[in-house]
Design a protein around this motif. Structure first.
Motif, PDB file in Angstrom:
ATOM      1  N   ASP A   8       2.447   4.543   4.573  1.00 38.09           N
ATOM      2  CA  ASP A   8       2.712   3.545   5.599  1.00 38.09           C
ATOM      3  C   ASP A   8       1.492   2.635   5.655  1.00 38.09           C
ATOM      4  O   ASP A   8       0.369   3.121   5.777  1.00 38.09           O
ATOM      5  N   SER A  55       0.861  -1.194   0.000  1.00 40.47           N
ATOM      6  CA  SER A  55       0.000   0.000   0.000  1.00 40.47           C
ATOM      7  C   SER A  55       0.885   1.227   0.000  1.00 40.47           C
ATOM      8  O   SER A  55       2.068   1.153   0.333  1.00 40.47           O
ATOM      9  N   SER A  56       0.321   2.343  -0.394  1.00 37.39           N
ATOM     10  CA  SER A  56       1.127   3.561  -0.446  1.00 37.39           C
ATOM     11  C   SER A  56       1.343   4.081   0.967  1.00 37.39           C
ATOM     12  O   SER A  56       0.655   3.675   1.905  1.00 37.39           O
ATOM     13  N   LYS A  83      -1.282  17.527  -3.586  1.00 38.63           N
ATOM     14  CA  LYS A  83      -1.881  16.461  -4.386  1.00 38.63           C
ATOM     15  C   LYS A  83      -0.773  15.602  -4.994  1.00 38.63           C
ATOM     16  O   LYS A  83       0.240  16.133  -5.457  1.00 38.63           O
ATOM     17  N   SER A  84      -0.948  14.305  -4.941  1.00 41.21           N
ATOM     18  CA  SER A  84      -0.022  13.360  -5.582  1.00 41.21           C
ATOM     19  C   SER A  84       1.449  13.650  -5.269  1.00 41.21           C
ATOM     20  O   SER A  84       2.271  13.762  -6.191  1.00 41.21           O
ATOM     21  N   THR A  87      -5.223  13.824  -2.423  1.00 46.35           N
ATOM     22  CA  THR A  87      -4.757  15.050  -1.788  1.00 46.35           C
ATOM     23  C   THR A  87      -4.676  14.857  -0.282  1.00 46.35           C
ATOM     24  O   THR A  87      -5.536  14.220   0.315  1.00 46.35           O
ATOM     25  N   THR A  88      -3.649  15.444   0.321  1.00 48.33           N
ATOM     26  CA  THR A  88      -3.593  15.557   1.773  1.00 48.33           C
ATOM     27  C   THR A  88      -3.602  17.046   2.099  1.00 48.33           C
ATOM     28  O   THR A  88      -2.939  17.842   1.423  1.00 48.33           O
ATOM     29  N   TYR A 110      -4.145   4.274   8.011  1.00 52.16           N
ATOM     30  CA  TYR A 110      -5.343   4.116   7.177  1.00 52.16           C
ATOM     31  C   TYR A 110      -5.070   3.070   6.093  1.00 52.16           C
ATOM     32  O   TYR A 110      -5.436   3.257   4.936  1.00 52.16           O
ATOM     33  N   ARG A 113       4.586  12.127  -7.060  1.00 55.08           N
ATOM     34  CA  ARG A 113       4.064  11.370  -8.207  1.00 55.08           C
ATOM     35  C   ARG A 113       3.986  12.317  -9.394  1.00 55.08           C
ATOM     36  O   ARG A 113       4.174  13.534  -9.245  1.00 55.08           O
ATOM     37  N   ASN A 121      -7.925  11.599   3.045  1.00 54.19           N
ATOM     38  CA  ASN A 121      -9.203  11.357   2.359  1.00 54.19           C
ATOM     39  C   ASN A 121     -10.132  12.567   2.448  1.00 54.19           C
ATOM     40  O   ASN A 121     -11.291  12.438   2.842  1.00 54.19           O
TER      41      ASN A 121
HETATM   42  N1  SAH Z   1      -1.441   4.498   3.868  1.00 51.78           N
HETATM   43  C1  SAH Z   1      -1.471   5.806   3.272  1.00 51.78           C
HETATM   44  C2  SAH Z   1      -2.793   6.507   3.468  1.00 51.78           C
HETATM   45  C3  SAH Z   1      -3.947   5.834   2.783  1.00 51.78           C
HETATM   46  S1  SAH Z   1      -5.437   6.764   2.895  1.00 51.78           S
HETATM   47  C4  SAH Z   1      -0.341   6.662   3.859  1.00 51.78           C
HETATM   48  O1  SAH Z   1       0.242   6.296   4.883  1.00 51.78           O
HETATM   49  O2  SAH Z   1      -0.033   7.692   3.276  1.00 51.78           O
HETATM   50  C5  SAH Z   1      -5.453   7.579   1.348  1.00 51.78           C
HETATM   51  C6  SAH Z   1      -5.184   9.061   1.523  1.00 51.78           C
HETATM   52  O3  SAH Z   1      -3.803   9.254   1.751  1.00 51.78           O
HETATM   53  C7  SAH Z   1      -5.492   9.931   0.334  1.00 51.78           C
HETATM   54  O4  SAH Z   1      -6.849  10.288   0.268  1.00 51.78           O
HETATM   55  C8  SAH Z   1      -4.615  11.125   0.592  1.00 51.78           C
HETATM   56  O5  SAH Z   1      -5.227  11.958   1.571  1.00 51.78           O
HETATM   57  C9  SAH Z   1      -3.396  10.496   1.238  1.00 51.78           C
HETATM   58  N2  SAH Z   1      -2.296  10.261   0.282  1.00 51.78           N
HETATM   59  C10 SAH Z   1      -1.758   9.063  -0.015  1.00 51.78           C
HETATM   60  N3  SAH Z   1      -0.745   9.200  -0.895  1.00 51.78           N
HETATM   61  C11 SAH Z   1      -0.639  10.525  -1.161  1.00 51.78           C
HETATM   62  C12 SAH Z   1       0.217  11.318  -1.991  1.00 51.78           C
HETATM   63  N4  SAH Z   1       1.185  10.755  -2.717  1.00 51.78           N
HETATM   64  N5  SAH Z   1       0.041  12.646  -2.005  1.00 51.78           N
HETATM   65  C13 SAH Z   1      -0.907  13.228  -1.277  1.00 51.78           C
HETATM   66  N6  SAH Z   1      -1.742  12.531  -0.476  1.00 51.78           N
HETATM   67  C14 SAH Z   1      -1.617  11.208  -0.415  1.00 51.78           C
END
Ligand code: SAH
Length: 442
Positions: A83, A80-81, A198-199, A224-225, A87, A202, A167
């Motif tokens: 950590d 997963s992306s 955002k991203s 987006t965070t 989430y 990436r 999210n």
């Molecule tokens: N496990 C992930 C979170 C998963 S929840 C972590 O630790 O990052 C999914 C949310 O993570 C997205 O809606 C966004 O808010 C955030 N997110 C994940 N990757 C991101 C990225 N590359 N850039 C910005 N926000 C990211």
């Protein structure tokens, strides 16, 4: 050979931000399972591997699949992306495994490989917004009821945390960010800095630095965070910075001793010293009510009273704490104080003042009832945890009943006659003080 499950967080997306361990775990695996977008992000590492792509809503399937494959003796990486514990899939996987009877001592090993989570990777792109206490809140109400989310946003706003919103918004969930903004604007300035990232790391990376009151109008999506500053976060030269310490901003809170702060030692406004700071502040600023002091320090009345009671006096204020076993003695003492002013504060701001006699009190079960021709007042006595005799020289003399969270339940004050406190009443009050304070010592 025994199977193994790696739960791998691979960071924001770019390979250079992946840990060595994450790469090694993927390299060692026979099977890689993940959400389609994640699989694309690590595609260069997947040569010769069995790849299982799953859609967004198939999370539990992914866990079950991982377990089944591991039972066949394979090494499986569930990826997963960020950590995987934030989430992410770590929780659901353990839940599925434990439900299936798996134990940590079983042949199938489970290892979590941590990764950089979105809040730190996004922060790194905008400056240093997380240098002081922060929290993360997911605005997704797919699995969490909105009142729970709203309460957390409110608490974080109140407690002045820097907040990372995960999210924040999706095609269908568009109003959560609007509501979150409304809640936070009750506590934070409209120009509080907000970073919308955002991203991160990436291809379509995009960064906006905006004000809190503009936040919900901005381009925000699933990837987006949102990072929302605390009351001291600022933007300078395009960088969003949260200062490491509060002491500079609130120099008045640390009082005259600021010069005397020492490296490696708690602030004078730290746990051990802050009562003395509060008393000093009260002494330097005459004319403050207990409520005003509580507001200034952002604490409950009970803490203000504790701080005042911990010293001989604090300017015009004095207080002494009465243990809960002696509450009835306090009420008895009030009977000697003649006409009283009872004060009841509603949380939303209304203040009721009632003129009464302690003789009107009736304790019935959990309730202290005061019934006169003019009013009925019912105080939930079971909520009262302690009492403080507290006075402000020539202004007010009385007793505060406090609950176990330090909030004021009810206050009684002696009243003036013809614009002055009678010597008799002051005498009776002083006697009660002495008697109750003395009893406090044993
Ligand atoms: N496990 C992930 C979170 C998963 S929840 C972590 O630790 O990052 C999914 C949310 O993570 C997205 O809606 C966004 O808010 C955030 N997110 C994940 N990757 C991101 C990225 N590359 N850039 C910005 N926000 C990211």
């Amino acid at each position: 050979m025994n199977g193994k499950i790696y739960l791998v967080g691979f960071g924001p997306g770019a390979e250079e931000h992946m840990s060595f361990k994450a790469k090694a775990a993927i390299a060692e695996s026979d099977v890689v399972i993940g959400y389609t977008t994640y699989i694309k992000l690590v595609k260069d590492l997947l040569d010769g591997k069995e790849v299982v792509r799953k859609g967004m809503t198939e999370e539990i399937d992914r866990c079950v699949e991982a377990y089944e494959q591991a039972q066949q003796g394979k090494i499986v990486a569930l990826i997963s992306s960020g950590d995987i514990g934030v989430y992410g899939m770590a929780g659901p996987t353990y839940e599925v495994l434990l439900q299936a009877g798996w134990k940590p001592s079983d042949d199938i090993q489970v290892e979590i490989v941590p990764g950089s989570t979105a809040l730190s990777t996004c922060a790194s792109l905008v400056g240093a917004p997380l240098t002081h206490d922060f929290c993360s809140i997911s605005l997704s109400d797919l699995l969490t009821p909105w009142p729970v989310i709203a309460r957390r946003v409110d608490a974080a706003g109140h407690a002045d945390f820097v907040i990372a919103l995960y999210n924040p918004k999706s095609g269908r969930r568009t109003q959560q960010i609007v509501e979150a903004q409304k809640i936070l604007l009750r506590y934070r300035r409209p120009d509080t800095p907000v970073a919308i990232v955002k991203s991160a790391y990436r291809r379509r990376q995009n960064i906006q630095l905006v004000r809190l009151d503009e936040m919900s109008d901005c381009d925000i999506g699933m990837l987006t965070t949102v990072l929302i500053g605390n009351s001291s976060t600022f933007i300078k030269e395009g960088l969003m910075i949260t200062p490491r310490g509060y002491a500079n901003k609130y120099s008045s809170l640390t009082g005259a001793t600021k010069d005397g702060e020492q490296a490696g030692i708690s602030l004078s406004m730290g746990l051990d010293g802050w009562y003395a700071c509060l008393r000093q502040y009260v002494e330097d600023n005459p004319g403050l009510t207990l409520e005003k002091i509580a507001e200034y320090f952002g604490v409950v009345i009970g803490e203000v009273l504790n701080a005042i009671a911990a010293g001989e006096s604090a300017g015009e204020h004095k207080a002494v704490r009465i243990q809960s076993e002696k509450l009835n003695d306090v009420v008895k003492s009030c009977e000697q104080w003649g006409r009283l002013r009872g004060i009841v504060r509603a949380e939303a701001g209304a203040v009721t003042e009632l003129f009464l006699q302690a003789q009107d009190f009736q304790l019935r079960g959990d309730w202290l009832n005061i019934e006169t021709e003019a009013f009925h007042c019912h105080v939930n006595w079971s909520k009262v945890d302690s009492a403080y005799l507290a006075c402000r020289k020539d202004k007010s003399y009385g007793v505060n009943f406090i609950d176990n969270k330090g909030h004021l339940v009810f206050r009684l004050l002696i009243t003036k006659q013809d614009g002055a406190f009678s010597t008799d009443k002051l005498e009776a009050y002083a006697q009660a003080w002495q008697a109750l304070a003395e009893k406090n010592d044993d």
